[in-house]
Design a protein around this motif. Structure first.
Motif, PDB file in Angstrom:
ATOM      1  N   MET A  42      10.806  -9.464 -16.459  1.00 36.65           N
ATOM      2  CA  MET A  42      10.104  -8.200 -16.414  1.00 36.65           C
ATOM      3  C   MET A  42      10.834  -7.302 -15.417  1.00 36.65           C
ATOM      4  N   GLU A  43      11.190  -6.127 -15.869  1.00 39.79           N
ATOM      5  CA  GLU A  43      11.903  -5.153 -15.056  1.00 39.79           C
ATOM      6  C   GLU A  43      10.980  -3.988 -14.750  1.00 39.79           C
ATOM      7  N   GLN A  44      11.032  -3.514 -13.520  1.00 35.70           N
ATOM      8  CA  GLN A  44      10.131  -2.447 -13.099  1.00 35.70           C
ATOM      9  C   GLN A  44      10.927  -1.421 -12.300  1.00 35.70           C
ATOM     10  N   ARG A  45      10.695  -0.122 -12.597  1.00 40.29           N
ATOM     11  CA  ARG A  45      11.331   0.937 -11.810  1.00 40.29           C
ATOM     12  C   ARG A  45      10.380   2.112 -11.658  1.00 40.29           C
ATOM     13  N   LYS A  46      10.520   2.815 -10.551  1.00 35.10           N
ATOM     14  CA  LYS A  46       9.637   3.935 -10.216  1.00 35.10           C
ATOM     15  C   LYS A  46      10.104   5.187 -10.954  1.00 35.10           C
ATOM     16  N   LEU A  47       9.151   5.936 -11.513  1.00 36.77           N
ATOM     17  CA  LEU A  47       9.447   7.194 -12.192  1.00 36.77           C
ATOM     18  C   LEU A  47       9.267   8.330 -11.183  1.00 36.77           C
ATOM     19  N   VAL A  48      10.368   8.818 -10.660  1.00 38.56           N
ATOM     20  CA  VAL A  48      10.340   9.853  -9.629  1.00 38.56           C
ATOM     21  C   VAL A  48      10.000  11.199 -10.275  1.00 38.56           C
ATOM     22  N   GLY A  49       9.063  11.897  -9.699  1.00 35.57           N
ATOM     23  CA  GLY A  49       8.670  13.217 -10.175  1.00 35.57           C
ATOM     24  C   GLY A  49       7.604  13.201 -11.250  1.00 35.57           C
ATOM     25  N   CYS A 100      -5.263  10.448 -12.477  1.00 37.23           N
ATOM     26  CA  CYS A 100      -5.648  10.674 -11.078  1.00 37.23           C
ATOM     27  C   CYS A 100      -4.878  11.821 -10.421  1.00 37.23           C
ATOM     28  N   LYS A 101      -3.912  12.407 -11.136  1.00 40.82           N
ATOM     29  CA  LYS A 101      -3.125  13.565 -10.686  1.00 40.82           C
ATOM     30  C   LYS A 101      -2.257  13.275  -9.459  1.00 40.82           C
ATOM     31  N   GLN A 102      -1.921  12.020  -9.215  1.00 36.24           N
ATOM     32  CA  GLN A 102      -1.033  11.657  -8.119  1.00 36.24           C
ATOM     33  C   GLN A 102       0.418  11.719  -8.611  1.00 36.24           C
ATOM     34  N   THR A 103       1.318  12.186  -7.758  1.00 33.74           N
ATOM     35  CA  THR A 103       2.729  12.299  -8.096  1.00 33.74           C
ATOM     36  C   THR A 103       3.496  11.119  -7.519  1.00 33.74           C
ATOM     37  N   ASN A 104       4.529  10.686  -8.227  1.00 32.11           N
ATOM     38  CA  ASN A 104       5.420   9.586  -7.829  1.00 32.11           C
ATOM     39  C   ASN A 104       4.695   8.248  -7.723  1.00 32.11           C
ATOM     40  N   THR A 105       3.686   8.026  -8.541  1.00 31.00           N
ATOM     41  CA  THR A 105       2.984   6.744  -8.520  1.00 31.00           C
ATOM     42  C   THR A 105       3.187   5.955  -9.805  1.00 31.00           C
ATOM     43  N   LEU A 106       3.895   6.522 -10.790  1.00 32.58           N
ATOM     44  CA  LEU A 106       4.098   5.822 -12.061  1.00 32.58           C
ATOM     45  C   LEU A 106       5.300   4.889 -11.980  1.00 32.58           C
ATOM     46  N   GLU A 125       2.610   2.244 -15.533  1.00 31.74           N
ATOM     47  CA  GLU A 125       1.358   1.971 -14.828  1.00 31.74           C
ATOM     48  C   GLU A 125       1.343   2.759 -13.534  1.00 31.74           C
ATOM     49  N   CYS A 126       0.212   3.381 -13.252  1.00 29.44           N
ATOM     50  CA  CYS A 126       0.034   4.118 -12.005  1.00 29.44           C
ATOM     51  C   CYS A 126      -0.314   3.127 -10.899  1.00 29.44           C
ATOM     52  N   SER A 127       0.427   3.185  -9.802  1.00 30.57           N
ATOM     53  CA  SER A 127       0.156   2.262  -8.695  1.00 30.57           C
ATOM     54  C   SER A 127      -1.063   2.694  -7.879  1.00 30.57           C
ATOM     55  N   HIS A 128      -1.548   3.902  -8.093  1.00 30.96           N
ATOM     56  CA  HIS A 128      -2.715   4.383  -7.359  1.00 30.96           C
ATOM     57  C   HIS A 128      -4.025   4.016  -8.062  1.00 30.96           C
ATOM     58  N   CYS A 129      -4.157   4.385  -9.347  1.00 32.39           N
ATOM     59  CA  CYS A 129      -5.418   4.148 -10.066  1.00 32.39           C
ATOM     60  C   CYS A 129      -5.322   2.980 -11.064  1.00 32.39           C
TER      61      CYS A 129
END
Length: 66
Positions: free
Chosen positions: A1-8, A14-20, A46-50
């Motif tokens: 399983m590979e995971q990377r952050k989606l910047v921007g 939840c309207k949070q930025t840089n959490t996907l 996946e959103c790391s916040h909600c």
């Protein structure tokens, strides 16, 4: 399983930025517990916040290309 952050990218729930986080999970054909070849790759965000999950077809195309 590979995971990377989606910047921007912004979570539409939840309207949070840089959490996907984009997650790629490969499915392999096995023979006696030995991986022989990749059959399919599942991609979702996946959103790391909600913790809301988005399927690949729900994501905007500019996010998929990154």
């Amino acid at each position: 399983m590979e995971q990377r952050k989606l910047v921007g990218a912004t979570c539409s729930y939840c309207k949070q930025t840089n959490t996907l986080n984009l997650i790629e999970q490969a499915n392999f054909f096995h023979l006696f517990w030995i991986k022989l070849f990749k059959i399919h790759t599942n991609r979702f965000a996946e959103c790391s916040h909600c913790k809301k999950a988005y399927l690949e077809k729900e994501l905007p195309s500019e996010i998929i290309r990154t």
